[in-house]
Design a protein around this motif. Structure first.
Motif, PDB file in Angstrom:
ATOM      1  N   ALA A  20       0.840  -1.202   0.000  1.00 49.03           N
ATOM      2  CA  ALA A  20       0.000   0.000   0.000  1.00 49.03           C
ATOM      3  C   ALA A  20       0.873   1.250   0.000  1.00 49.03           C
ATOM      4  O   ALA A  20       0.606   2.210  -0.745  1.00 49.03           O
ATOM      5  N   VAL A  21       1.917   1.247   0.801  1.00 49.33           N
ATOM      6  CA  VAL A  21       2.824   2.407   0.858  1.00 49.33           C
ATOM      7  C   VAL A  21       3.561   2.572  -0.472  1.00 49.33           C
ATOM      8  O   VAL A  21       3.727   3.699  -0.961  1.00 49.33           O
ATOM      9  N   VAL A  22       3.984   1.469  -1.075  1.00 41.21           N
ATOM     10  CA  VAL A  22       4.643   1.550  -2.390  1.00 41.21           C
ATOM     11  C   VAL A  22       3.679   2.151  -3.411  1.00 41.21           C
ATOM     12  O   VAL A  22       4.073   3.017  -4.212  1.00 41.21           O
ATOM     13  N   ALA A  23       2.427   1.729  -3.394  1.00 41.91           N
ATOM     14  CA  ALA A  23       1.446   2.306  -4.316  1.00 41.91           C
ATOM     15  C   ALA A  23       1.315   3.809  -4.082  1.00 41.91           C
ATOM     16  O   ALA A  23       1.242   4.593  -5.037  1.00 41.91           O
ATOM     17  N   LEU A  24       1.312   4.221  -2.822  1.00 42.43           N
ATOM     18  CA  LEU A  24       1.212   5.654  -2.531  1.00 42.43           C
ATOM     19  C   LEU A  24       2.472   6.406  -2.955  1.00 42.43           C
ATOM     20  O   LEU A  24       2.386   7.558  -3.398  1.00 42.43           O
ATOM     21  N   PRO A  30       3.143  11.540 -12.654  1.00 45.18           N
ATOM     22  CA  PRO A  30       2.054  12.455 -13.030  1.00 45.18           C
ATOM     23  C   PRO A  30       0.750  11.726 -13.368  1.00 45.18           C
ATOM     24  O   PRO A  30       0.752  10.650 -13.960  1.00 45.18           O
ATOM     25  N   MET A  31      -0.339  12.299 -12.934  1.00 44.58           N
ATOM     26  CA  MET A  31      -1.703  11.826 -13.201  1.00 44.58           C
ATOM     27  C   MET A  31      -2.096  10.575 -12.407  1.00 44.58           C
ATOM     28  O   MET A  31      -3.098   9.956 -12.722  1.00 44.58           O
ATOM     29  N   THR A  32      -1.328  10.191 -11.425  1.00 41.27           N
ATOM     30  CA  THR A  32      -1.683   9.007 -10.636  1.00 41.27           C
ATOM     31  C   THR A  32      -2.050   9.347  -9.201  1.00 41.27           C
ATOM     32  O   THR A  32      -2.334   8.436  -8.431  1.00 41.27           O
ATOM     33  N   GLU A  33      -2.071  10.617  -8.840  1.00 47.00           N
ATOM     34  CA  GLU A  33      -2.319  10.963  -7.445  1.00 47.00           C
ATOM     35  C   GLU A  33      -3.739  10.663  -6.983  1.00 47.00           C
ATOM     36  O   GLU A  33      -4.014  10.648  -5.791  1.00 47.00           O
ATOM     37  N   TYR A  34      -4.651  10.379  -7.908  1.00 45.98           N
ATOM     38  CA  TYR A  34      -6.013  10.004  -7.535  1.00 45.98           C
ATOM     39  C   TYR A  34      -6.239   8.491  -7.641  1.00 45.98           C
ATOM     40  O   TYR A  34      -7.082   7.943  -6.954  1.00 45.98           O
ATOM     41  N   MET A  35      -5.488   7.850  -8.503  1.00 45.74           N
ATOM     42  CA  MET A  35      -5.634   6.414  -8.712  1.00 45.74           C
ATOM     43  C   MET A  35      -4.886   5.609  -7.648  1.00 45.74           C
ATOM     44  O   MET A  35      -5.384   4.589  -7.164  1.00 45.74           O
ATOM     45  N   MET A  36      -3.706   6.043  -7.266  1.00 41.84           N
ATOM     46  CA  MET A  36      -2.872   5.263  -6.347  1.00 41.84           C
ATOM     47  C   MET A  36      -3.456   5.119  -4.941  1.00 41.84           C
ATOM     48  O   MET A  36      -3.328   4.053  -4.347  1.00 41.84           O
ATOM     49  N   PRO A  37      -4.119   6.136  -4.374  1.00 45.56           N
ATOM     50  CA  PRO A  37      -4.747   5.901  -3.070  1.00 45.56           C
ATOM     51  C   PRO A  37      -5.835   4.835  -3.125  1.00 45.56           C
ATOM     52  O   PRO A  37      -5.994   4.037  -2.186  1.00 45.56           O
ATOM     53  N   ALA A  38      -6.569   4.770  -4.234  1.00 42.00           N
ATOM     54  CA  ALA A  38      -7.594   3.733  -4.392  1.00 42.00           C
ATOM     55  C   ALA A  38      -6.942   2.356  -4.479  1.00 42.00           C
ATOM     56  O   ALA A  38      -7.415   1.389  -3.866  1.00 42.00           O
ATOM     57  N   LEU A  39      -5.850   2.257  -5.222  1.00 37.74           N
ATOM     58  CA  LEU A  39      -5.113   0.990  -5.314  1.00 37.74           C
ATOM     59  C   LEU A  39      -4.521   0.607  -3.962  1.00 37.74           C
ATOM     60  O   LEU A  39      -4.571  -0.561  -3.563  1.00 37.74           O
ATOM     61  N   ALA A  40      -3.979   1.582  -3.245  1.00 37.66           N
ATOM     62  CA  ALA A  40      -3.397   1.314  -1.927  1.00 37.66           C
ATOM     63  C   ALA A  40      -4.470   0.801  -0.962  1.00 37.66           C
ATOM     64  O   ALA A  40      -4.216  -0.120  -0.173  1.00 37.66           O
ATOM     65  N   GLY A  41      -5.658   1.360  -1.020  1.00 41.98           N
ATOM     66  CA  GLY A  41      -6.750   0.875  -0.180  1.00 41.98           C
ATOM     67  C   GLY A  41      -7.129  -0.550  -0.519  1.00 41.98           C
ATOM     68  O   GLY A  41      -7.388  -1.378   0.364  1.00 41.98           O
ATOM     69  N   ALA A  42      -7.143  -0.864  -1.816  1.00 46.34           N
ATOM     70  CA  ALA A  42      -7.463  -2.238  -2.242  1.00 46.34           C
ATOM     71  C   ALA A  42      -6.425  -3.232  -1.758  1.00 46.34           C
ATOM     72  O   ALA A  42      -6.733  -4.415  -1.556  1.00 46.34           O
TER      73      ALA A  42
END
Length: 182
Positions: A20-24, A30-42
């Motif tokens: 999760a931390v690696v995903a964050l 660029p352009m992943t600051e909204y997608m990566m928190p969702a992936l980290a939560g998953a």
């Protein structure tokens, strides 16, 4: 995995927290600051499913603290801490305790409260200028909230699909690894 196998729970929790931390950390792309928190939560779904909600809360807290310290993107930090980090845990609890109509009401209330409180906190404490949300005289926050609700609905369905795939494909691997029957 047996519920009393603390070593196995710690291993799963630690690995998934690290992922999760690696995903964050990847939110600096660029352009992943909204997608990566969702992936980290998953990433915390296996902790909820294999270890239980208490261990998942511990993983969320550890990932949130590490994210606050290490993650370069303010948006990713806020999104993970305010919603995406704990939502898989809340989803599991809501789906186990309520009828569908009340479950969905609670899920959307949780999402909308988290978004509104985050927006307010950013306005009050992070010096976010509300003018950035005006486009040719039109205030965008209500429209963004509407699109956010649609995106949240898709995220919830995606998490449900991930749970199904995980339970069919990966849970048997963990069950064999830790000596538990399906």
């Amino acid at each position: 995995m047996p519920r009393n196998n603390a070593v196995g729970k710690l291993a799963i929790g630690g690995v998934m927290t690290a992922l999760a931390v690696v995903a964050l950390l990847l939110s600096l792309v660029p352009m992943t600051e909204y997608m990566m928190p969702a992936l980290a939560g998953a990433m915390l779904l296996p902790v909820v499913m294999e270890c239980g909600r208490r261990w998942a809360v511990g993983s969320y807290v550890a990932a949130a603290l590490l994210a606050l310290l290490l993650t370069p993107s303010m948006e990713a930090k806020v999104l993970f801490v305010a919603f995406f980090g704990y939502y898989p845990i809340a989803k599991a609890w809501l789906e186990g305790h309520f009828r569908p109509w009340l479950r969905w009401t609670c899920k959307f209330a949780l999402f909308n409260i988290a978004v509104c409180v985050s927006y307010w906190l950013m306005l009050q404490f992070f010096s976010l200028d509300p003018a950035v949300f005006d486009f040719f005289g039109v205030s965008l926050p209500p429209l963004l909230l509407l699109f956010g609700n649609v995106a949240f609905l898709m995220y919830d369905f995606l998490l449900t699909a991930l749970v199904t795939v995980y339970w069919q494909r990966l849970h048997p691997v963990f069950a064999r690894m830790f000596g538990r029957r399906r």
